[in-house]
Design an enzyme around this catalytic site. Structure first.
Site, PDB file in Angstrom:
ATOM      1  N   HIS A 352       1.021  -1.263   0.109  1.00 22.52           N
ATOM      2  CA  HIS A 352       0.024   0.031   0.096  1.00 22.52           C
ATOM      3  C   HIS A 352       0.931   1.352  -0.024  1.00 22.52           C
ATOM      4  O   HIS A 352       1.819   1.492   1.043  1.00 22.52           O
ATOM      5  CB  HIS A 352      -0.922   0.091   1.127  1.00 22.52           C
ATOM      6  CG  HIS A 352      -2.030  -1.054   1.101  1.00 22.52           C
ATOM      7  ND1 HIS A 352      -2.307  -1.801   2.370  1.00 22.52           N
ATOM      8  CD2 HIS A 352      -2.672  -1.919   0.316  1.00 22.52           C
ATOM      9  CE1 HIS A 352      -3.239  -2.699   2.041  1.00 22.52           C
ATOM     10  NE2 HIS A 352      -3.237  -2.749   0.591  1.00 22.52           N
ATOM     11  N   GLU A 355       1.493   3.664   3.072  1.00 24.93           N
ATOM     12  CA  GLU A 355       2.045   3.211   4.267  1.00 24.93           C
ATOM     13  C   GLU A 355       3.606   3.049   4.138  1.00 24.93           C
ATOM     14  O   GLU A 355       4.150   2.114   3.779  1.00 24.93           O
ATOM     15  CB  GLU A 355       1.468   1.736   4.645  1.00 24.93           C
ATOM     16  CG  GLU A 355      -0.116   1.755   4.720  1.00 24.93           C
ATOM     17  CD  GLU A 355      -0.833   0.337   4.825  1.00 24.93           C
ATOM     18  OE1 GLU A 355      -0.167  -0.397   4.826  1.00 24.93           O
ATOM     19  OE2 GLU A 355      -1.855   0.317   4.569  1.00 24.93           O
ATOM     20  N   HIS A 490       3.304  -3.508   6.627  1.00 28.28           N
ATOM     21  CA  HIS A 490       2.038  -2.530   6.518  1.00 28.28           C
ATOM     22  C   HIS A 490       2.253  -1.456   7.491  1.00 28.28           C
ATOM     23  O   HIS A 490       3.099  -1.084   8.237  1.00 28.28           O
ATOM     24  CB  HIS A 490       0.756  -3.158   6.524  1.00 28.28           C
ATOM     25  CG  HIS A 490       0.423  -3.995   5.198  1.00 28.28           C
ATOM     26  ND1 HIS A 490      -0.389  -3.813   4.333  1.00 28.28           N
ATOM     27  CD2 HIS A 490       1.136  -4.857   4.819  1.00 28.28           C
ATOM     28  CE1 HIS A 490      -0.520  -4.760   3.526  1.00 28.28           C
ATOM     29  NE2 HIS A 490       0.503  -5.618   3.625  1.00 28.28           N
ATOM     30  N   GLU A 583       1.826  -4.977  11.118  1.00 33.47           N
ATOM     31  CA  GLU A 583       1.511  -3.613  10.998  1.00 33.47           C
ATOM     32  C   GLU A 583       2.498  -2.645  11.997  1.00 33.47           C
ATOM     33  O   GLU A 583       2.390  -2.971  13.242  1.00 33.47           O
ATOM     34  CB  GLU A 583      -0.114  -3.539  11.529  1.00 33.47           C
ATOM     35  CG  GLU A 583      -1.025  -4.218  10.641  1.00 33.47           C
ATOM     36  CD  GLU A 583      -1.560  -3.453   9.271  1.00 33.47           C
ATOM     37  OE1 GLU A 583      -0.946  -2.215   9.303  1.00 33.47           O
ATOM     38  OE2 GLU A 583      -2.055  -4.183   8.628  1.00 33.47           O
TER      39      GLU A 583
END
Length: 726
Positions: A352, A355, A490, A583
């Site tokens: 992404h 990110e 991410h 994350e």
């Protein structure tokens, strides 16, 4: 000394600091005719569908008309003027503001979004509920699925609050230079502030406001015209103070006074030590701590390669839709070749594009490994001599360039997430879960349908299939290299999620859906989460709407939210690779000044995770007669309905948690061999080699292919087998 310090700070709005530029979004309060003209000209962002509701905030008797135009509809509201009366401003005076077309932040963020600002530093005049309290007024904070829970998507003042305000305590004198605002994040409501004032204080009792330099009148800043787009306003004059207040003036009609914010602020020197020293955000590693666009990234990778040519190699696995190359940095003591017995490991970032932290962490990691290998760091030396590491810092370079141009504080939550075609790459891999589960339900696995290396569905290989070029490039990369372990970096949360990412029950939004290797995936996830400084900080607050710390900061992906077509599931079902999603931070695109701390938060976790490739068993499957490695031999572990295969040299790696296992090696044309292998807690993979013997049928094939005569004993044996079969 305190009095002198506060006196100097209080004079800031009067004497000016001579810094910054006039704000393109500052509005004057002026007599009716001139005010209508100035607001129409200087406030391009107006209310999308309905007029704002205006509230009174510290007013005198003088009245002003503000005219707001939207969709050919003119609404006029009366509002009392703020205290500190000033001479009327003429139309010419209002138009002499030389306002820049584009504003850019000068000071870094104070830390509302990154959580450096604690909940205790945020106050408000009122709140509709705890879930809409001042601690929720952070830029880009995301709400839960239900309105009215503890995790709503903004600070919202009570409806009857006539003078709402949100206050931030910087903790020490600070030079405030700007504000970024958003509306309320909600799938059920539309709430956002359309204009606000700003006030400052050194003691939270005496306040002064931000004023226009040209008119000397209190400034009104235009805010948002939708709930998600961040809107930046630079102050006409930076102000030195400890406290800052945002005072909403107007908001969407029918809605509430709700906002999310970030404050731009520069530290002020404290030579007399009157305030506690702020914790330093830094790292002792001499690395390049800044955000790198495509050209800067390519230049940095080249510099690392030139500095460490013996252990690095740069290669491209393909191109993005816009033609940007997907560069990979390979790091090993023998770059460019697969060494028998050495596992292949990868890190992927930037799937992404917005990110950005993962991208920078991989650029920092390659610098760190190069430098430490040259210095003889034993941990790094062992890593690079016992594995081949591949670092893909930007899987979606097109999306990143979009986000980079907007800037770390203005990119919002989703801009740049998708590739140039608008495809979410983490939903773009082939769905292999559904055919596997259908086959399992039909009793076809593993005898008719394999439980590993599932083929691509026919629809996915068609020329008109919606498959991004970035996705195709990564799939071909997976096929070329026998990856064993991977992590997909991410941003936007602090948690490690593991497969399966897709729920087994069709259309279920979330459901615990473990793989047959659930124990291994939980181990891998816990290793990263347990060595990540931010995840292990017991005092940190929840990023958005889920407290993952209750479960060790790890979660099954499908039990979080279903993701069909994820790279994690595809890696597991189409290749030998075990992959998790990390994350990394609450803030998807942290400011440059936060990169050193983020590196320190993740450095040990990145290294420790790589070392987990030594967990389990490894070996070579060979032909008993020739001692040559057998490619594509199947390694099956009793009790785990998921097999792996050998690489082209016959070597394999099977990640397993400590325990006793019964392992079977099989290959076409060979008799299967089964043996016991014990995995201990001691570091290093357990050797588990196999020698397979060819079947008579395979020997016959090879003899006939070579043009040789069949030996009499083999001929008689084949005849007996044929009679038995008949």
């Amino acid at each position: 000394m305190w009095g002198l310090l506060f006196a100097l700070a209080a004079c800031a709005p009067t004497i000016g600091l001579g810094l910054g530029a006039p704000s393109a979004s500052v509005l004057d309060l002026a007599p009716p005719a001139t005010t209508e003209a100035s607001v129409s000209t200087l406030a391009p962002r107006s209310i999308p569908a309905q007029p704002p509701v205006e509230k009174k905030n510290g007013t005198t008797g003088q009245r002003v008309r503000i005219r707001i135009i939207k969709k050919k509809k003119i609404i006029t509201r009366k509002k009392k003027k703020i205290t500190r009366p000033s001479p009327p401003v003429t139309a010419n005076a209002a138009r002499t503001l030389d306002l820049p077309k584009e504003q850019k932040p000068d000071c870094p963020p104070l830390g509302l979004e990154s959580l450096r600002v604690s909940d205790g530093q945020l106050e408000a005049s009122s709140s509709q509920s705890f879930g809409l309290g001042p601690h929720r007024g952070r830029l880009n904070i995301q709400s839960g699925l239900e309105d009215g829970d503890l995790y709503d998507g903004a600070w919202c003042a009570e409806q009857q609050d006539a003078e709402p305000w949100l206050q931030v305590d910087a903790g020490r004198p600070t030079r405030f230079s700007g504000i970024i605002t958003q509306g309320r994040n909600s799938i059920w409501r539309y709430d956002w502030v359309t204009s606000y004032k700003v006030q400052f204080s050194n003691d939270s009792r005496s306040w002064w406001g931000s004023r226009n330099r040209s008119s000397g009148m209190d400034a009104i800043f235009p805010a948002n015209s939708d709930p998600e787009t961040p809107v930046l306003n630079l102050l006409p004059e930076p102000q030195v103070a400890r406290y800052i207040r945002l005072l909403p003036q107007t908001w969407l009609e029918g809605g509430a006074s709700c906002l999310r914010a970030e404050i731009l602020a520069c530290p002020v020197s404290d030579p007399n030590g009157l305030f506690p020293e702020a914790p330093a955000l830094g790292s002792s590693d001499p690395l390049d701590f800044r955000h790198h666009d495509y050209k800067a990234m390519r230049k940095l990778m080249k510099q690392v390669n030139e500095q460490c040519p013996d252990i690095t190699r740069i290669y491209s696995i393909g191109k993005s839709h816009q033609g940007l190359k997907l560069y990979v940095m390979e790091m090993s003591d023998h770059p460019g070749e697969h060494e028998l017995g050495e596992p292949e490991v990868r890190y992927v970032a930037g799937m992404h594009g917005n990110e950005a932290l993962g991208r920078e962490l991989l650029l920092l990691l390659m610098q760190f490994l190069c430098r430490e290998f040259q210095r003889g760091n034993p941990r790094v030396t062992r890593l690079l001599t016992e594995m081949r590491l591949h670092l893909l810092p930007s899987m979606n370079p097109d999306g990143y360039e979009t986000a980079y141009r907007r800037g770390s504080e203005l990119v919002g939550w989703v801009e740049g997430r998708w590739n140039y075609q608008g495809i979410d790459l983490n939903h773009n891999f082939a769905d292999l879960n559904t055919p596997l589960w259908d086959a399992e339900d039909g009793g076809l696995v593993p005898h008719t349908v394999p439980n590993h290396h599932l083929p691509l569905p026919t629809y996915y290989t068609l020329p008109n299939a919606t498959v991004a070029p970035e996705t195709r490039a990564v799939i071909e990369w997976m096929k070329r290299i026998p990856f064993v372990l991977s992590a997909n970096l991410h941003g936007g949360e602090l948690v490690v999620s593991y497969p399966f990412d897709m729920t087994r029950t069709p259309w279920a939004a979330r459901e615990l859906t473990p793989t047959p290797d659930d124990a291994v995936f939980r181990w891998l996830s816990t290793v990263y989460a347990g060595t990540n400084r931010a995840m292990q900080d017991l005092d940190r607050r929840t990023c958005h709407n889920q407290d993952f710390s209750l479960h060790g900061n790890v979660i099954n992906g499908a039990d979080w939210h279903t993701v069909p077509g994820s790279m994690n599931d595809f890696s597991y079902l189409h290749t030998n690779c075990f992959e998790v999603t990390v994350e990394l931070s609450c803030d998807k695109f942290p400011h440059e000044n936060e990169l050193p701390q983020e590196w320190e938060n993740n450095k040990d976790a990145l290294l420790t995770y790589l070392e987990q490739v030594r967990m389990g068993i490894t070996g070579v499957v060979r032909d008993k007669d020739t001692e040559l490695g057998i490619a594509d031999a199947v390694i099956a572990v009793d009790g785990i309905n998921h097999d792996v295969t050998t690489a082209w040299g016959g070597d394999y790696w099977r990640l397993l948690t400590p325990g006793d296992y019964v392992v079977t090696a099989s290959a076409e044309g060979y008799h299967s061999v089964t043996r016991s292998c014990r995995v201990t807690f001691e570091e290093g993979p357990v050797p588990c080699n196999f020698h397979l013997t060819k079947t008579p049928k395979q020997r016959l094939r090879e003899l006939l292919a070579a043009g040789a005569k069949v030996p009499p004993d083999l001929r008689r044996r084949l005849e007996r087998l044929k009679k038995q079969k008949n």
